[in-house]
Design a protein around this motif. Structure first.
Motif: not given
Length: 201
Positions: A184-193
């Motif tokens: 798998r290769w994906s873009f997703t929500e960035a880290d918040q903390e």
């Protein structure tokens, strides 16, 4: 943003492997012996000819690459994620065999490379996910398997708001015959903390 899973055809090779073929949703890649990514430090040599399949990376999103840790047997067999800004500025992070044991590995390069390692023998044979997410002027690199939760393996300077590429890479500096299965290769929500783990999706 919702998770966006990339088709393998959406990437472009910066260096072609010996072979790359799709089997279902997976991509099986055979890198060419003797190729790698490294700049100068300790060994004096410079390599930027490893196999890497990259796409534009907007750093307001995280990028993840998953692969099977089933075929790694020889010194420096490696695969993971490459974050690429320019020939002098890039980071590779993933699993690498060292002293016969799989290690979480990160090579951070800004003119010169540095290398950090952490042994994970208990991850052998599993599906590994490497994740990179930018926060301020740094990138947070984490890794997990299906049975082991996220581990933060590196916080490194990455002050490049644009002009970045990211995606799976694999190298086999010492032998022929390594074949890596990327799942798998994906873009997703960035880290918040930094100290809050992303979800295990």
């Amino acid at each position: 943003m919702t998770k966006r899973i990339l088709n393998w055809e959406q990437g472009k090779w910066i260096n072609q492997p010996l072979s790359a073929r799709q089997e279902g949703d997976h991509l099986k890649v055979v890198p060419e012996k003797g190729r790698d990514f490294w700049k100068k430090t300790l060994y004096d040599f410079e390599f930027e000819d490893g196999a890497a399949l990259l796409a534009d990376w907007q750093t307001d999103s995280a990028v993840e690459v998953s692969f099977l840790l089933t075929s790694f047997t020889e010194l420096y067999d490696q695969a993971g994620i490459l974050l690429y800004h320019e020939p002098e500025q890039w980071i590779k992070a993933g699993i690498e065999i060292n002293d016969g044991i799989p290690h979480l590995s990160a090579v951070v390069t800004d003119g010169y490379s540095d290398w950090s390692l952490a042994a994970v023998p208990e991850w052998e044979g599993e599906e590994v996910t490497i994740r990179a997410s930018v926060m301020k002027d740094a990138v947070i690199i984490r890794a997990r398997t299906g049975r082991h939760g996220w581990r933060t393996i590196r916080v490194a300077r990455f002050p490049y708001p644009s002009g970045n590429l990211a995606g799976p890479f694999t190298c086999s500096p010492t032998r022929d015959g390594l074949e890596v299965t990327f799942t798998r290769w994906s873009f997703t929500e960035a880290d918040q903390e930094l100290h809050i783990d992303p979800p295990m999706e």
